[in-house]
Motif scaffolding. Structure first.
Motif, PDB file in Angstrom:
ATOM      1  N   LEU A   1       0.851  -1.187   0.000  1.00  0.00           N
ATOM      2  CA  LEU A   1       0.000   0.000   0.000  1.00  0.00           C
ATOM      3  C   LEU A   1       0.886   1.236   0.000  1.00  0.00           C
ATOM      4  CD1 LEU A   1      -2.925   1.018   0.186  1.00  0.00           C
ATOM      5  CD2 LEU A   1      -2.730   0.867   2.674  1.00  0.00           C
ATOM      6  N   LEU A   2       0.793   2.003  -1.079  1.00  0.00           N
ATOM      7  CA  LEU A   2       1.630   3.178  -1.275  1.00  0.00           C
ATOM      8  C   LEU A   2       0.819   4.457  -1.083  1.00  0.00           C
ATOM      9  CD1 LEU A   2       3.404   1.951  -4.535  1.00  0.00           C
ATOM     10  CD2 LEU A   2       4.273   1.786  -2.189  1.00  0.00           C
ATOM     11  N   GLY A   3       1.519   5.559  -0.883  1.00  0.00           N
ATOM     12  CA  GLY A   3       0.855   6.842  -0.750  1.00  0.00           C
ATOM     13  C   GLY A   3       1.678   7.786   0.102  1.00  0.00           C
ATOM     14  N   GLU A   4       1.468   9.072  -0.121  1.00  0.00           N
ATOM     15  CA  GLU A   4       2.179  10.080   0.655  1.00  0.00           C
ATOM     16  C   GLU A   4       1.668  10.083   2.093  1.00  0.00           C
ATOM     17  OE1 GLU A   4       4.680  11.748  -0.614  1.00  0.00           O
ATOM     18  OE2 GLU A   4       4.366  10.814  -2.574  1.00  0.00           O
ATOM     19  N   ASN A   5       2.414  10.712   2.984  1.00  0.00           N
ATOM     20  CA  ASN A   5       1.953  10.890   4.359  1.00  0.00           C
ATOM     21  C   ASN A   5       0.612  11.626   4.341  1.00  0.00           C
ATOM     22  OD1 ASN A   5       4.222   9.679   5.509  1.00  0.00           O
ATOM     23  ND2 ASN A   5       5.334  11.610   5.673  1.00  0.00           N
ATOM     24  N   GLY A   6      -0.340  11.120   5.103  1.00  0.00           N
ATOM     25  CA  GLY A   6      -1.657  11.737   5.151  1.00  0.00           C
ATOM     26  C   GLY A   6      -2.610  11.248   4.077  1.00  0.00           C
ATOM     27  N   ALA A   7      -2.174  10.289   3.246  1.00  0.00           N
ATOM     28  CA  ALA A   7      -3.036   9.808   2.171  1.00  0.00           C
ATOM     29  C   ALA A   7      -4.137   8.886   2.677  1.00  0.00           C
ATOM     30  CB  ALA A   7      -2.207   9.080   1.113  1.00  0.00           C
ATOM     31  N   GLY A   8      -3.976   8.331   3.882  1.00  0.00           N
ATOM     32  CA  GLY A   8      -4.997   7.452   4.437  1.00  0.00           C
ATOM     33  C   GLY A   8      -4.571   6.010   4.609  1.00  0.00           C
ATOM     34  N   LYS A   9      -3.269   5.725   4.448  1.00  0.00           N
ATOM     35  CA  LYS A   9      -2.805   4.329   4.523  1.00  0.00           C
ATOM     36  C   LYS A   9      -3.063   3.718   5.900  1.00  0.00           C
ATOM     37  CE  LYS A   9       1.526   5.093   3.453  1.00  0.00           C
ATOM     38  NZ  LYS A   9       1.450   6.574   3.488  1.00  0.00           N
ATOM     39  N   THR A  10      -2.624   4.422   6.941  1.00  0.00           N
ATOM     40  CA  THR A  10      -2.824   3.893   8.292  1.00  0.00           C
ATOM     41  C   THR A  10      -4.300   3.762   8.613  1.00  0.00           C
ATOM     42  OG1 THR A  10      -0.713   4.780   9.078  1.00  0.00           O
ATOM     43  CG2 THR A  10      -2.396   4.335  10.743  1.00  0.00           C
ATOM     44  N   THR A  11      -5.087   4.719   8.180  1.00  0.00           N
ATOM     45  CA  THR A  11      -6.530   4.659   8.407  1.00  0.00           C
ATOM     46  C   THR A  11      -7.138   3.429   7.742  1.00  0.00           C
ATOM     47  OG1 THR A  11      -6.689   7.065   8.574  1.00  0.00           O
ATOM     48  CG2 THR A  11      -8.707   5.876   8.047  1.00  0.00           C
ATOM     49  N   LEU A  12      -6.735   3.140   6.516  1.00  0.00           N
ATOM     50  CA  LEU A  12      -7.261   1.956   5.829  1.00  0.00           C
ATOM     51  C   LEU A  12      -6.867   0.680   6.566  1.00  0.00           C
ATOM     52  CD1 LEU A  12      -8.753   0.611   3.542  1.00  0.00           C
ATOM     53  CD2 LEU A  12      -6.694   0.820   2.128  1.00  0.00           C
ATOM     54  N   LEU A  13      -5.636   0.590   7.043  1.00  0.00           N
ATOM     55  CA  LEU A  13      -5.229  -0.581   7.808  1.00  0.00           C
ATOM     56  C   LEU A  13      -6.086  -0.728   9.059  1.00  0.00           C
ATOM     57  CD1 LEU A  13      -1.316  -0.520   7.652  1.00  0.00           C
ATOM     58  CD2 LEU A  13      -2.905  -1.772   6.185  1.00  0.00           C
ATOM     59  N   ARG A  14      -6.375   0.358   9.716  1.00  0.00           N
ATOM     60  CA  ARG A  14      -7.183   0.299  10.934  1.00  0.00           C
ATOM     61  C   ARG A  14      -8.629  -0.084  10.631  1.00  0.00           C
ATOM     62  NH1 ARG A  14      -6.723   5.269  14.699  1.00  0.00           N
ATOM     63  NH2 ARG A  14      -7.594   3.739  16.151  1.00  0.00           N
ATOM     64  N   VAL A  15      -9.133   0.310   9.488  1.00  0.00           N
ATOM     65  CA  VAL A  15     -10.472  -0.134   9.076  1.00  0.00           C
ATOM     66  C   VAL A  15     -10.468  -1.645   8.856  1.00  0.00           C
ATOM     67  CG1 VAL A  15     -12.144  -0.067   7.171  1.00  0.00           C
ATOM     68  CG2 VAL A  15     -11.241   2.064   8.129  1.00  0.00           C
ATOM     69  N   LEU A  16      -9.437  -2.151   8.167  1.00  0.00           N
ATOM     70  CA  LEU A  16      -9.362  -3.590   7.908  1.00  0.00           C
ATOM     71  C   LEU A  16      -9.216  -4.384   9.199  1.00  0.00           C
ATOM     72  CD1 LEU A  16      -7.049  -3.678   4.764  1.00  0.00           C
ATOM     73  CD2 LEU A  16      -9.536  -3.872   4.852  1.00  0.00           C
ATOM     74  N   ALA A  17      -8.611  -3.782  10.217  1.00  0.00           N
ATOM     75  CA  ALA A  17      -8.445  -4.442  11.512  1.00  0.00           C
ATOM     76  C   ALA A  17      -9.666  -4.262  12.407  1.00  0.00           C
ATOM     77  CB  ALA A  17      -7.204  -3.902  12.213  1.00  0.00           C
ATOM     78  N   SER A  18     -10.685  -3.580  11.907  1.00  0.00           N
ATOM     79  CA  SER A  18     -11.907  -3.306  12.662  1.00  0.00           C
ATOM     80  C   SER A  18     -11.663  -2.400  13.861  1.00  0.00           C
ATOM     81  CB  SER A  18     -12.585  -4.608  13.115  1.00  0.00           C
ATOM     82  OG  SER A  18     -13.907  -4.369  13.542  1.00  0.00           O
ATOM     83  N   ALA A  19     -10.601  -1.590  13.776  1.00  0.00           N
ATOM     84  CA  ALA A  19     -10.343  -0.598  14.820  1.00  0.00           C
ATOM     85  C   ALA A  19     -11.089   0.700  14.546  1.00  0.00           C
ATOM     86  CB  ALA A  19      -8.850  -0.320  14.930  1.00  0.00           C
ATOM     87  N   LEU A  20     -11.458   0.922  13.294  1.00  0.00           N
ATOM     88  CA  LEU A  20     -12.278   2.060  12.888  1.00  0.00           C
ATOM     89  C   LEU A  20     -13.447   1.536  12.068  1.00  0.00           C
ATOM     90  CD1 LEU A  20      -9.586   4.673  11.722  1.00  0.00           C
ATOM     91  CD2 LEU A  20     -10.981   4.783  13.805  1.00  0.00           C
ATOM     92  N   ARG A  21     -14.609   2.121  12.260  1.00  0.00           N
ATOM     93  CA  ARG A  21     -15.799   1.691  11.519  1.00  0.00           C
ATOM     94  C   ARG A  21     -16.066   2.666  10.381  1.00  0.00           C
ATOM     95  NH1 ARG A  21     -21.242  -0.297  14.444  1.00  0.00           N
ATOM     96  NH2 ARG A  21     -19.715  -1.910  15.002  1.00  0.00           N
ATOM     97  N   PRO A  22     -16.295   2.172   9.164  1.00  0.00           N
ATOM     98  CA  PRO A  22     -16.560   3.072   8.038  1.00  0.00           C
ATOM     99  C   PRO A  22     -17.788   3.945   8.280  1.00  0.00           C
ATOM    100  CG  PRO A  22     -16.155   0.835   7.264  1.00  0.00           C
ATOM    101  CD  PRO A  22     -16.286   0.758   8.751  1.00  0.00           C
ATOM    102  N   THR A  23     -17.739   5.156   7.734  1.00  0.00           N
ATOM    103  CA  THR A  23     -18.886   6.045   7.790  1.00  0.00           C
ATOM    104  C   THR A  23     -19.999   5.512   6.913  1.00  0.00           C
ATOM    105  OG1 THR A  23     -17.381   7.900   8.131  1.00  0.00           O
ATOM    106  CG2 THR A  23     -19.635   8.431   7.479  1.00  0.00           C
ATOM    107  N   ARG A  24     -19.619   4.999   5.747  1.00  0.00           N
ATOM    108  CA  ARG A  24     -20.594   4.316   4.892  1.00  0.00           C
ATOM    109  C   ARG A  24     -19.849   3.366   3.968  1.00  0.00           C
ATOM    110  NH1 ARG A  24     -21.120   9.384   1.647  1.00  0.00           N
ATOM    111  NH2 ARG A  24     -20.624   8.888  -0.540  1.00  0.00           N
ATOM    112  N   GLY A  25     -20.613   2.481   3.339  1.00  0.00           N
ATOM    113  CA  GLY A  25     -20.014   1.463   2.491  1.00  0.00           C
ATOM    114  C   GLY A  25     -20.056   0.109   3.188  1.00  0.00           C
ATOM    115  N   ASP A  26     -19.675  -0.919   2.465  1.00  0.00           N
ATOM    116  CA  ASP A  26     -19.727  -2.285   2.972  1.00  0.00           C
ATOM    117  C   ASP A  26     -18.368  -2.955   2.820  1.00  0.00           C
ATOM    118  OD1 ASP A  26     -22.626  -2.475   3.544  1.00  0.00           O
ATOM    119  OD2 ASP A  26     -22.807  -2.167   1.379  1.00  0.00           O
TER     120      ASP A  26
END
Length: 214
Positions: free
Chosen positions: A39-64
């Motif tokens: 997973l590539l991207g500049e700092n602040g692109a959302g990489k860590t956030t996406l990992l935390r969503v996949l780990a169920s540490a953050l719940r999506p605002t919308r989507g499945d």
């Protein structure tokens, strides 16, 4: 083979808003079971956030989404099959290296060779030192030992090459490669694609929260 068996991750139009700003914007992706993804991207692109969503540490605002066949909103089931290694290693500073690894095994209810894992990363001499007294590189090695020892079906690794010398980076590649050989699905967020893609060849890029094939 069912769809749940074939895919470790399935996301459909996943958005995540923190405060007023969306951090993830309509993320849609399939990751096959046993696949390695960088997973590539500049700092602040959302990489860590996406990992935390996949780990169920953050719940999506919308989507499945489904992880290992479980709905993302079924946090308990998702977490049983996922290990997230954060960039700060996520260790308990007042426990020793041995105690950190033993505690992780207890949490997941599985056996494991703690002394062997410490030897594997060259930390047998620091096994009983509190984590707060270890260098950044040693903490990274300990976190890698934990991920290697647990070998969860989906392993998420945030910046595994940071704070490591050449020998440490070579060890990261060895350990992550061994996880892949054991059938683990890897998602690695890294600023060193030439290293990460040796064990996670498929590249995805996040650009301002939008995920695209790189």
């Amino acid at each position: 083979m069912t769809a749940a068996d074939a895919y470790a991750v399935q996301l459909r139009d996943v958005w995540l808003r923190l405060g007023r700003e969306p951090v993830l914007r309509g993320v849609t992706v399939d990751i096959s079971a046993g696949e390695g993804v960088t997973l590539l991207g500049e700092n602040g692109a959302g990489k860590t956030t996406l990992l935390r969503v996949l780990a169920s540490a953050l719940r999506p605002t919308r989507g499945d989404g489904r992880v290992l066949g479980y709905d993302l909103r079924d946090g308990r089931s998702v977490r049983e099959g996922v290990h997230l290694m954060p960039v700060d290693a996520g260790l308990y500073p007042d426990l020793s290296g041995t105690e950190n690894l033993a505690f992780a095994l207890r949490v997941y209810g599985q056996p494991g060779d703690v002394p062997g894992a410490l030897r594997r990363v060259g930390l047998e001499g620091a096994a009983n030192r509190r984590v707060r007294h270890l260098s950044a590189g040693m903490r990274k090695r300990l976190a890698l030992a934990r991920a290697w020892l647990l070998a969860r079906p989906l392993t998420l690794v945030d910046e595994p090459f940071a704070n490591l010398d050449d020998g440490g980076r070579a060890l990261v590649l060895e350990l992550l490669g061994e996880l892949r050989a054991r059938g683990v699905t890897l998602v690695v967020a890294a600023h060193e694609p030439e290293l990460s893609r040796q064990v996670a060849p498929r590249a995805l890029r996040l650009e301002r929260g939008v995920l695209v094939e790189a």
